[in-house]
Design a protein around this motif. Sequence first.
Motif, PDB file in Angstrom:
ATOM      1  N   ILE A  72       9.969  12.374   6.040  1.00 25.10           N
ATOM      2  CA  ILE A  72       9.023  11.405   5.777  1.00 25.10           C
ATOM      3  C   ILE A  72      10.050  10.218   6.067  1.00 25.10           C
ATOM      4  CG2 ILE A  72       8.479  10.140   3.522  1.00 25.10           C
ATOM      5  CD1 ILE A  72       8.308  12.884   2.118  1.00 25.10           C
ATOM      6  N   GLU A  73       9.185   9.181   6.782  1.00 27.89           N
ATOM      7  CA  GLU A  73       9.650   7.915   6.933  1.00 27.89           C
ATOM      8  C   GLU A  73       9.063   6.943   6.398  1.00 27.89           C
ATOM      9  OE1 GLU A  73      10.322   4.870  10.402  1.00 27.89           O
ATOM     10  OE2 GLU A  73      10.255   6.744  11.133  1.00 27.89           O
ATOM     11  N   LEU A  74       9.982   6.296   5.426  1.00 19.11           N
ATOM     12  CA  LEU A  74       9.156   5.160   4.652  1.00 19.11           C
ATOM     13  C   LEU A  74       9.596   3.825   5.064  1.00 19.11           C
ATOM     14  CD1 LEU A  74       9.079   6.124   0.923  1.00 19.11           C
ATOM     15  CD2 LEU A  74       7.056   5.922   2.186  1.00 19.11           C
ATOM     16  N   ASP A  75       8.673   2.800   5.029  1.00 20.85           N
ATOM     17  CA  ASP A  75       8.876   1.586   5.473  1.00 20.85           C
ATOM     18  C   ASP A  75       8.086   0.593   4.633  1.00 20.85           C
ATOM     19  OD1 ASP A  75      10.037  -0.018   6.959  1.00 20.85           O
ATOM     20  OD2 ASP A  75       9.032   0.206   8.859  1.00 20.85           O
ATOM     21  N   VAL A  76       8.521  -0.587   4.057  1.00 16.30           N
ATOM     22  CA  VAL A  76       7.951  -1.400   3.414  1.00 16.30           C
ATOM     23  C   VAL A  76       8.162  -2.635   4.159  1.00 16.30           C
ATOM     24  CG1 VAL A  76       8.165  -0.412   1.188  1.00 16.30           C
ATOM     25  CG2 VAL A  76       9.510  -2.423   1.767  1.00 16.30           C
ATOM     26  N   LYS A  77       6.602  -3.381   4.112  1.00 14.09           N
ATOM     27  CA  LYS A  77       6.692  -4.751   4.794  1.00 14.09           C
ATOM     28  C   LYS A  77       6.037  -5.434   4.019  1.00 14.09           C
ATOM     29  CE  LYS A  77       6.014  -2.804   9.712  1.00 14.09           C
ATOM     30  NZ  LYS A  77       5.262  -2.282  10.436  1.00 14.09           N
ATOM     31  N   ILE A  78       6.468  -6.774   3.978  1.00 15.12           N
ATOM     32  CA  ILE A  78       5.711  -7.926   3.052  1.00 15.12           C
ATOM     33  C   ILE A  78       4.992  -8.844   3.876  1.00 15.12           C
ATOM     34  CG2 ILE A  78       6.273  -9.602   1.552  1.00 15.12           C
ATOM     35  CD1 ILE A  78       7.637  -7.190   0.716  1.00 15.12           C
ATOM     36  N   VAL A  79       3.520  -8.763   3.472  1.00 12.35           N
ATOM     37  CA  VAL A  79       2.773  -9.431   4.271  1.00 12.35           C
ATOM     38  C   VAL A  79       1.793 -10.453   3.486  1.00 12.35           C
ATOM     39  CG1 VAL A  79       0.533  -9.192   5.843  1.00 12.35           C
ATOM     40  CG2 VAL A  79       2.295  -7.619   5.959  1.00 12.35           C
ATOM     41  N   ASN A  80       1.826 -11.648   3.686  1.00 16.44           N
ATOM     42  CA  ASN A  80       1.420 -12.588   2.669  1.00 16.44           C
ATOM     43  C   ASN A  80       1.962 -12.250   1.181  1.00 16.44           C
ATOM     44  OD1 ASN A  80      -0.089 -13.849   4.490  1.00 16.44           O
ATOM     45  ND2 ASN A  80      -2.072 -12.565   3.964  1.00 16.44           N
ATOM     46  N   ASN A  81       3.130 -12.172   1.018  1.00 14.22           N
ATOM     47  CA  ASN A  81       3.760 -12.048  -0.238  1.00 14.22           C
ATOM     48  C   ASN A  81       3.493 -10.608  -0.548  1.00 14.22           C
ATOM     49  OD1 ASN A  81       5.463 -14.175  -0.445  1.00 14.22           O
ATOM     50  ND2 ASN A  81       4.312 -14.705  -2.381  1.00 14.22           N
ATOM     51  N   GLU A  82       2.666  -9.785  -0.386  1.00 12.76           N
ATOM     52  CA  GLU A  82       2.244  -8.494  -0.740  1.00 12.76           C
ATOM     53  C   GLU A  82       2.990  -7.210  -0.087  1.00 12.76           C
ATOM     54  OE1 GLU A  82       0.027  -7.623  -3.189  1.00 12.76           O
ATOM     55  OE2 GLU A  82       0.285  -9.602  -3.838  1.00 12.76           O
ATOM     56  N   GLN A  83       3.542  -6.401  -0.716  1.00 12.59           N
ATOM     57  CA  GLN A  83       4.118  -5.081  -0.233  1.00 12.59           C
ATOM     58  C   GLN A  83       3.108  -4.277   0.391  1.00 12.59           C
ATOM     59  OE1 GLN A  83       7.728  -3.240  -2.257  1.00 12.59           O
ATOM     60  NE2 GLN A  83       6.027  -1.370  -2.307  1.00 12.59           N
ATOM     61  N   GLN A  84       3.434  -3.868   1.567  1.00 18.67           N
ATOM     62  CA  GLN A  84       2.577  -2.784   2.257  1.00 18.67           C
ATOM     63  C   GLN A  84       3.439  -1.515   2.336  1.00 18.67           C
ATOM     64  OE1 GLN A  84       0.499  -4.388   5.596  1.00 18.67           O
ATOM     65  NE2 GLN A  84      -1.001  -5.435   4.394  1.00 18.67           N
ATOM     66  N   VAL A  85       3.041  -0.349   2.266  1.00 18.83           N
ATOM     67  CA  VAL A  85       3.797   0.830   2.196  1.00 18.83           C
ATOM     68  C   VAL A  85       3.190   1.772   3.386  1.00 18.83           C
ATOM     69  CG1 VAL A  85       4.816   2.827   1.235  1.00 18.83           C
ATOM     70  CG2 VAL A  85       3.994   0.948  -0.162  1.00 18.83           C
ATOM     71  N   PHE A  86       4.212   1.930   4.319  1.00 21.40           N
ATOM     72  CA  PHE A  86       4.087   2.744   5.555  1.00 21.40           C
ATOM     73  C   PHE A  86       4.712   4.114   5.276  1.00 21.40           C
ATOM     74  CE2 PHE A  86       1.939  -0.393   8.262  1.00 21.40           C
ATOM     75  CZ  PHE A  86       2.077  -1.384   7.592  1.00 21.40           C
ATOM     76  N   LEU A  87       3.990   5.205   5.648  1.00 21.18           N
ATOM     77  CA  LEU A  87       4.138   6.567   5.494  1.00 21.18           C
ATOM     78  C   LEU A  87       4.164   7.152   6.849  1.00 21.18           C
ATOM     79  CD1 LEU A  87       5.074   9.335   3.854  1.00 21.18           C
ATOM     80  CD2 LEU A  87       2.484   9.456   3.735  1.00 21.18           C
ATOM     81  N   ASN A  88       5.271   7.340   7.457  1.00 20.58           N
ATOM     82  CA  ASN A  88       5.355   7.645   8.886  1.00 20.58           C
ATOM     83  C   ASN A  88       4.310   6.630   9.871  1.00 20.58           C
ATOM     84  OD1 ASN A  88       7.377   9.497   8.340  1.00 20.58           O
ATOM     85  ND2 ASN A  88       5.630  11.266   8.061  1.00 20.58           N
TER      86      ASN A  88
END
Length: 223
Positions: free
Chosen positions: A66-82
Motif C-alpha cells: 500500500i502506497e498512500l499519498d495525500v495531495k492538497i488541491v484547492n485546500n482540499e485533501q485528496q487521497v491516492f491509493l497506489n
Amino acid sequence: MAEKYTIAVDGPVGAGKSTLARLVAKKLNIIYVDTGAMYRAVGLYAIRNGVELTDRTGIVALLPQIELDVKIVNNEQQVFLNGEDVTGLIRTPEISMAASVVSKIAEVRTKLVELQRKLADRVSVIMDGRDIGTVVLPNASTKIYLTASLDVRAKRRYNELITKGQDVTFEDVKADIMKRDDNDMNRDVSPLRPAEDSVNLDTSDMTLDEAVDAIIRIASEKA
Ligand code: DC
C-alpha cells in the motif's frame, strides 16, 4: 498566532470534526489533514483484495503493497491509493466500518502516523482524527476534543449520507455510530480519548459558524 502552529482535533464519529476543520483551515489559510481518510483507504484496499477485516495477519501482509499519498488541491485533501485517487470512494458506511476495524491494528497505525507527522512537519495544519492530540502530534499548539450528543451526531451523519443519495435509515446510522465509537474508544492501541491538555468543545447546540469561531478563539489563545 505563531508563524507555524498545529491544531489537533479529536472526537467521536459525527462530532463535526471534518466539516469544522475544513472551514477553520480555509479561514486561517492553513492545511487541513483528514487522517480518517487514510484509514479508510487501507480499509478499501483490504476489501478490494478480499482480505477479511478481522484477519490481522492478512491485513499486515498487505501493508507493504500500500502506497498512500495525500495531495492538497484547492485546500482540499485528496487521497491516492497506489496512484489512484480514491477520495470519492471512501465515504460509504461500509468503508467507515472497515476503517474502524483495520485501525485497531498497531502496524496499520504505525504506517499512517508516520505519514501524518510528515505532513505536519513543515506547515501549519489542522489535523483531525482519534489520536492526534494524544499520539500523532503530542506537541500540538492547540488540542480540541470535539463532542456532541449521540442523537445530534446521528442526525448530522444521516443528513450527510441522504444528501449524497445513499440509502440509509436513521436507526442504522445511529447503530453504526455506536459500534464505531465503541471500537475506537476501546481498542488496545491509541484508543480515542481526550488528551490531558485538550479543550473540550461540545457542539450540540452550536451553529457551524459558532463552532468555527470557538475553535479559532481557542487556537488564538493557545498558539
Ligand atoms: O474520522 P473518520 O470517521 O473518517 O475515521 C474513520 C475511522 O478511522 C474511525 O472510525 C477510526 C479510524 N481512525 C483512527 O483510528 N485514527 C484516526 N486518527 C482517524 C481515524
